[in-house]
Design a protein around this motif. Sequence first.
Motif, PDB file in Angstrom:
ATOM      1  N   SER A  69       0.826  -1.207   0.000  1.00 46.38           N
ATOM      2  CA  SER A  69       0.000   0.000   0.000  1.00 46.38           C
ATOM      3  C   SER A  69       0.863   1.262   0.000  1.00 46.38           C
ATOM      4  O   SER A  69       0.441   2.297  -0.528  1.00 46.38           O
ATOM      5  CB  SER A  69      -0.965   0.002   1.190  1.00 46.38           C
ATOM      6  OG  SER A  69      -0.294   0.194   2.419  1.00 46.38           O
ATOM      7  N   ARG A  78      -4.449   5.314  -2.431  1.00 47.03           N
ATOM      8  CA  ARG A  78      -3.306   4.541  -1.932  1.00 47.03           C
ATOM      9  C   ARG A  78      -3.752   3.410  -1.013  1.00 47.03           C
ATOM     10  O   ARG A  78      -3.326   2.262  -1.171  1.00 47.03           O
ATOM     11  CB  ARG A  78      -2.390   5.510  -1.176  1.00 47.03           C
ATOM     12  CG  ARG A  78      -1.049   4.953  -0.755  1.00 47.03           C
ATOM     13  CD  ARG A  78      -0.316   5.978   0.097  1.00 47.03           C
ATOM     14  NE  ARG A  78       1.102   5.688   0.222  1.00 47.03           N
ATOM     15  CZ  ARG A  78       1.917   6.331   1.052  1.00 47.03           C
ATOM     16  NH1 ARG A  78       1.440   7.304   1.817  1.00 47.03           N
ATOM     17  NH2 ARG A  78       3.197   6.026   1.122  1.00 47.03           N
ATOM     18  N   ARG A  79      -4.598   3.710  -0.047  1.00 45.36           N
ATOM     19  CA  ARG A  79      -5.039   2.709   0.937  1.00 45.36           C
ATOM     20  C   ARG A  79      -6.420   2.138   0.613  1.00 45.36           C
ATOM     21  O   ARG A  79      -6.710   0.998   0.954  1.00 45.36           O
ATOM     22  CB  ARG A  79      -5.104   3.335   2.342  1.00 45.36           C
ATOM     23  CG  ARG A  79      -3.902   4.179   2.745  1.00 45.36           C
ATOM     24  CD  ARG A  79      -2.634   3.396   2.913  1.00 45.36           C
ATOM     25  NE  ARG A  79      -1.539   4.271   3.352  1.00 45.36           N
ATOM     26  CZ  ARG A  79      -0.273   3.907   3.444  1.00 45.36           C
ATOM     27  NH1 ARG A  79       0.089   2.675   3.133  1.00 45.36           N
ATOM     28  NH2 ARG A  79       0.653   4.763   3.856  1.00 45.36           N
ATOM     29  N   TYR A  82      -7.263  -1.413  -0.830  1.00 49.86           N
ATOM     30  CA  TYR A  82      -7.128  -2.513   0.120  1.00 49.86           C
ATOM     31  C   TYR A  82      -8.333  -2.570   1.061  1.00 49.86           C
ATOM     32  O   TYR A  82      -8.767  -3.666   1.454  1.00 49.86           O
ATOM     33  CB  TYR A  82      -5.820  -2.376   0.899  1.00 49.86           C
ATOM     34  CG  TYR A  82      -4.623  -2.449  -0.015  1.00 49.86           C
ATOM     35  CD1 TYR A  82      -4.056  -3.671  -0.363  1.00 49.86           C
ATOM     36  CD2 TYR A  82      -4.079  -1.291  -0.590  1.00 49.86           C
ATOM     37  CE1 TYR A  82      -2.975  -3.746  -1.224  1.00 49.86           C
ATOM     38  CE2 TYR A  82      -3.005  -1.353  -1.458  1.00 49.86           C
ATOM     39  CZ  TYR A  82      -2.450  -2.583  -1.774  1.00 49.86           C
ATOM     40  OH  TYR A  82      -1.390  -2.652  -2.642  1.00 49.86           O
ATOM     41  N   PRO A 123      -4.263  -0.943   6.416  1.00 51.88           N
ATOM     42  CA  PRO A 123      -4.181   0.396   5.808  1.00 51.88           C
ATOM     43  C   PRO A 123      -4.963   1.467   6.566  1.00 51.88           C
ATOM     44  O   PRO A 123      -4.637   2.646   6.451  1.00 51.88           O
ATOM     45  CB  PRO A 123      -4.778   0.171   4.404  1.00 51.88           C
ATOM     46  CG  PRO A 123      -4.637  -1.283   4.144  1.00 51.88           C
ATOM     47  CD  PRO A 123      -4.806  -1.940   5.482  1.00 51.88           C
ATOM     48  N   PHE A 127      -3.720   5.095   7.277  1.00 54.58           N
ATOM     49  CA  PHE A 127      -4.581   6.127   6.707  1.00 54.58           C
ATOM     50  C   PHE A 127      -4.640   7.351   7.622  1.00 54.58           C
ATOM     51  O   PHE A 127      -4.563   8.495   7.164  1.00 54.58           O
ATOM     52  CB  PHE A 127      -5.974   5.531   6.511  1.00 54.58           C
ATOM     53  CG  PHE A 127      -6.897   6.307   5.615  1.00 54.58           C
ATOM     54  CD1 PHE A 127      -6.473   6.807   4.401  1.00 54.58           C
ATOM     55  CD2 PHE A 127      -8.223   6.507   5.975  1.00 54.58           C
ATOM     56  CE1 PHE A 127      -7.335   7.499   3.569  1.00 54.58           C
ATOM     57  CE2 PHE A 127      -9.100   7.192   5.160  1.00 54.58           C
ATOM     58  CZ  PHE A 127      -8.654   7.696   3.951  1.00 54.58           C
ATOM     59  N   GLU A 204      -7.551  10.917  -0.653  1.00 52.08           N
ATOM     60  CA  GLU A 204      -6.198  10.682  -0.143  1.00 52.08           C
ATOM     61  C   GLU A 204      -5.221  11.647  -0.798  1.00 52.08           C
ATOM     62  O   GLU A 204      -5.400  12.054  -1.952  1.00 52.08           O
ATOM     63  CB  GLU A 204      -5.763   9.244  -0.428  1.00 52.08           C
ATOM     64  CG  GLU A 204      -6.585   8.184   0.281  1.00 52.08           C
ATOM     65  CD  GLU A 204      -5.984   6.802   0.102  1.00 52.08           C
ATOM     66  OE1 GLU A 204      -4.889   6.554   0.632  1.00 52.08           O
ATOM     67  OE2 GLU A 204      -6.617   5.964  -0.569  1.00 52.08           O
ATOM     68  N   GLY A 431       2.901   2.759   5.960  1.00 49.43           N
ATOM     69  CA  GLY A 431       2.190   1.488   5.843  1.00 49.43           C
ATOM     70  C   GLY A 431       3.011   0.310   6.298  1.00 49.43           C
ATOM     71  O   GLY A 431       2.544  -0.527   7.073  1.00 49.43           O
TER      72      GLY A 431
END
Length: 495
Positions: A69, A78-79, A82, A123, A127, A204, A431
């Motif tokens: 991630s 990005r997260r 997942y 994540p 986050f 994000e 991460g």
Amino acid sequence: MESKPRLSFWQIWNMCFGFLGIQFGFALQNANVSRIFQTLGADMEQVPGLWIAAPLTGLLVQPVVGYFSDRTWTRLGRRRPYFLAGAILATLALFAMPNSPTLWIAAGMLWILDASINISMEPFRAFVGDQLPSSQRAGGYAMQSFFIGAGAIVASLLPWLLARAGVANTAAPGEVPDTVRYAFYFGGAVLFAAIGWTVLRTREYPPEALARFDGAQPPPVRGAGGGLQAPAVAALPWLLAGLALAALIAARGWDRMLYVLAGMSIAYGALLLVARVLPAGGMLPTILSDLRAMPLAMRRLAVVQFFSWFALFAMWIYTTAAVAGVHFGSDDPTSVAYNEGANWVGVLFAAYNGFAALAAIAIPWMARALGLRGAHLLNLWLGAAGLLSFLLVRDPQWLLLPMLGVGFAWASILSLPYAMLSDSLPAAKMGVYMGIFNFFIVIPQLVAASLLGFLLKSLFGGRPLWALALGGASLALAGLCVLRVPRPPAMEAKA
């Protein structure tokens, strides 16, 4: 360098809301899996071994998800990819697990369920570190704790509520009661909806924006390693210790679950050797070198986490058997008394999660008044008192009182260590370091699963109530270890 913008209350709410669903799944798992295993024919001595699936999947999944991630950027961000993938898999696993026809299938479903929840959960920790400035992180992790508590209240209560509504709470031998099955179906729907809300309602920062913010690369912390691969000789003590322990277990005829400890030592030594022959910069060499280069705060928090999660896992494994046997007088999973006791454990777990939701509101104030370390120490000792009091309380109704202390400890464990940790981590590795930090959540669970059965049988006549007492002692020790954790850099700057 730019300062990371402060987020509004509702922005933080939206980014943490998915934890409501994650904890719905975890709470159903924690309160009901031992019951499912015993219903499908597991002896009490087998239950800890069957639970090994849960921490082992976390040990394997979280650092891998964290590593990837950190290197992901898609249209979803990005997260969040997942979050979504884990939610889909976990929902399917929740639908399937209570329909397991045999014990080995139920054990396999626990692997799948826990791995899927971990794909989403890891994540979420990173986050908060990605999105919030240092001054808001304690509040962000406390918001996660609030949703964890809120989700777990309902999830833990579901079988009891369904039984009160007239749903069958017992079943034929080898079959899971309808109260548990319907609770898992509802939980799957809630998990998917809550995580979906966070996916749709948040945004994000792209990697290049994160790199521009203050604190993206915190200064090196005295005591951290150099991030280099371990020399080959570093693997030797781990390999020899594991082999020696395995030989001792075989020679003494000790509980076979102790082989898990030997296997963990051998596996780590083997991974160090494998990493030496892989190209530098690959996933395994990177994770292991980052493990060796942990900042000092992370190293000392790891000890706190070890004793904290050892206690929690002891509680999750043994509370059903302890309460059903001691407070309801039955060890027979097919009996009315046992299932009433198991449902009451769901109420107790709902209670500590409810107290945790309230504690999450108080924790930012406690952190300001006592400091992060002082607040965490106090909360861990409240939890220790709660678990130790199970030795004294005999009226099941009064067991609600110890859950107050457990709830404060639970909310604190889910928030304050991450607030203390996140200021010490570089944004580009948030991460993977959160995944590595998870080692010190799952390793104590593996130790508990392998060691507690042996200790209970050897020292306490196999009585599960004493596992809760050992958990209380472990929380008390975790509190003392908090005093060794250095204050976060942001706090030092304000002092």
